[in-house]
Motif scaffolding. Structure first.
Motif, PDB file in Angstrom:
ATOM      1  N   LEU A 144       0.832  -1.214   0.000  1.00 30.92           N
ATOM      2  CA  LEU A 144       0.000   0.000   0.000  1.00 30.92           C
ATOM      3  C   LEU A 144       0.865   1.263   0.000  1.00 30.92           C
ATOM      4  N   ARG A 145       2.078   1.141  -0.497  1.00 28.84           N
ATOM      5  CA  ARG A 145       2.984   2.297  -0.494  1.00 28.84           C
ATOM      6  C   ARG A 145       2.545   3.387  -1.461  1.00 28.84           C
ATOM      7  N   SER A 146       1.673   3.050  -2.407  1.00 29.89           N
ATOM      8  CA  SER A 146       1.115   4.077  -3.295  1.00 29.89           C
ATOM      9  C   SER A 146      -0.087   4.770  -2.675  1.00 29.89           C
ATOM     10  N   GLY A 147      -0.410   4.384  -1.439  1.00 30.46           N
ATOM     11  CA  GLY A 147      -1.533   5.004  -0.742  1.00 30.46           C
ATOM     12  C   GLY A 147      -2.846   4.302  -1.026  1.00 30.46           C
ATOM     13  N   PHE A 148      -3.912   4.894  -0.514  1.00 33.38           N
ATOM     14  CA  PHE A 148      -5.257   4.363  -0.731  1.00 33.38           C
ATOM     15  C   PHE A 148      -6.241   5.515  -0.606  1.00 33.38           C
ATOM     16  N   PHE A 149      -7.485   5.239  -0.927  1.00 30.93           N
ATOM     17  CA  PHE A 149      -8.549   6.251  -0.825  1.00 30.93           C
ATOM     18  C   PHE A 149      -9.416   5.966   0.394  1.00 30.93           C
ATOM     19  N   ARG A 150      -9.783   7.026   1.080  1.00 31.98           N
ATOM     20  CA  ARG A 150     -10.665   6.905   2.241  1.00 31.98           C
ATOM     21  C   ARG A 150     -11.954   7.669   1.955  1.00 31.98           C
ATOM     22  N   VAL A 151     -13.083   7.120   2.382  1.00 32.83           N
ATOM     23  CA  VAL A 151     -14.377   7.788   2.196  1.00 32.83           C
ATOM     24  C   VAL A 151     -14.391   9.112   2.954  1.00 32.83           C
ATOM     25  N   ALA A 207     -11.027  10.549  -0.711  1.00 31.29           N
ATOM     26  CA  ALA A 207      -9.844  11.396  -0.544  1.00 31.29           C
ATOM     27  C   ALA A 207      -8.618  10.500  -0.395  1.00 31.29           C
ATOM     28  N   PRO A 208      -7.480  10.880  -0.987  1.00 32.57           N
ATOM     29  CA  PRO A 208      -6.281  10.043  -0.914  1.00 32.57           C
ATOM     30  C   PRO A 208      -5.609  10.110   0.453  1.00 32.57           C
TER      31      PRO A 208
END
Length: 372
Positions: free
Chosen positions: A39-46, A56-57
């Motif tokens: 998950l080093r590229s991040g993720f999206f959160r509601v 939102a990232p």
């Protein structure tokens, strides 16, 4: 103990307590895989309170990134087919198209796969690569092949797996076609949902081998199923239950409805079953087997709400309206859709509405059917 090791230990303890992580070999496999590496590229959160849903990232080393990596929840990693968390600032209102599945479901499915270390396994849907890594930690990486449809997603998974020294066979392509070159496989596991089990999966599984997949549909209900493949090319097995939900494989997504048929015509009668039955997950799952190519939508005609089913292959349709305490159905097209739903649900009710865990699915070259 580092921060990520502490988070990982807490996650394993949580999954063990919930019953999703049941055996020592899989506990050791889970403990060997640092989820944050995927998950080093991040993720999206509601975005809280957003309607329609906004995302939102959350980027690496951002507020709450590491703890979220080890939370037992699914994390969206791609929006609208191409957009990664690093691509935007602010918010986006589009549909998720790829995610890292919640670890407890990953481990539950791997336990349900009934795999042994010397078996050959084909994974459909590499995703971030986390589930692939856990599978490889239990087995030899040389026995694991994983297919990812999206080239960018596949490349990120390849890099993450390389960082932790895990080397399965990674393929990019349509997972619904399986991997004929590497067949036969002892086990096939899918981390996406399918509307119908692809014939290629059955052909590429040795007789006595198993396919673990989520069967879903366009009425938006799905369940996990474990099928055993037989010598005659059919597959049969139990529904494992749990209301398991994955994104449908992209080729199995519903097509655009386009122009609706003229739903003012058709034959009208009082319905035996009302459209309110479709608010129940299990009822929708059962009904999907009666109308596998039908989509459900709601329309408002003046002050009247209508539930509409449209079969995108045959052109058949059904409209249901509630009048006081009764439902009226109007149907048109080659096949009476709601008749098929009522007949199928009627047999299920006559059997005492058994839980889905009491049901089995049979797949042949001609059909995919639900039995109880």
């Amino acid at each position: 103990m580092s921060d990520h090791e502490q988070h990982l230990r807490q996650l394993i303890d949580s999954m063990t307590a919930s019953g999703s992580l049941r055996t020592e070999p899989w506990k050791h496999a889970a403990a060997a895989v640092p989820r944050h590496e995927f998950l080093r590229s991040g993720f999206f959160r509601v975005v809280p309170g957003s309607s329609p849903t906004a995302w939102a990232p959350v980027l690496e080393d951002g507020d709450g990134w590491l703890s979220a990596c080890y939370a037992d929840e699914s994390l969206v990693t791609q929006i609208a087919g191409t957009i990664k968390p690093t691509d935007i600032r602010g918010e986006i209102m589009r549909e998720p198209t790829s995610s890292s599945t919640l670890p407890s479901l990953v481990l539950r499915m791997l336990e349900d796969l009934q795999v042994k270390p010397d078996m050959k396994v084909l994974e459909i849907g590499t995703g971030t690569g986390y589930s692939t890594a856990v599978l490889c930690a239990r087995m030899s990486g040389g026995n694991v092949t994983s297919i990812e449809y999206d080239q960018d997603v596949a490349q990120h998974a390849r890099e993450a797996l390389g960082r932790i020294g895990t080397l399965p066979t990674l393929l990019t392509g349509d997972g619904l076609l399986g991997d004929d070159e590497g067949a036969p496989y002892d086990r096939i596991i899918a981390t996406c949902a399918v509307r119908t089990v692809p014939a290629a999966w059955i052909e590429q599984t040795r007789p006595g081998g198993q396919i673990l997949t989520t069967i879903g549909g366009w009425l938006n209900a799905s369940e996990l199923v474990r099928l055993t493949v037989h010598e005659d090319g059919t597959a049969f097995g139990p529904v494992l239950g749990g209301h398991v939900s994955f994104m449908l494989a992209r080729p199995h997504l519903p097509p655009p409805l386009g122009l609706l048929p003229d739903i003012s015509a058709g034959k009208e009668r009082e319905a035996i079953v009302g459209a309110d039955a479709l608010t129940d997950w299990t009822t929708r799952f059962v009904a999907q087997f009666a109308v596998p190519t039908a989509q459900h939508l709601k329309l408002q005609q003046g002050q009247q709400d209508e539930d509409v089913l449209v079969d995108v292959e045959t052109g058949s349709w059904a409209v249901l309206q509630q009048e006081d305490s009764r439902w009226i159905v109007r149907q048109g097209g080659p096949e009476p859709l709601w008749d098929a739903v009522e007949e199928h649900l009627g047999r299920w009710h006559a059997a005492g509405t058994p839980a889905v865990e009491e049901a089995t699915v049979r797949v042949t070259a001609q059909a995919q059917t639900l039995h109880w």
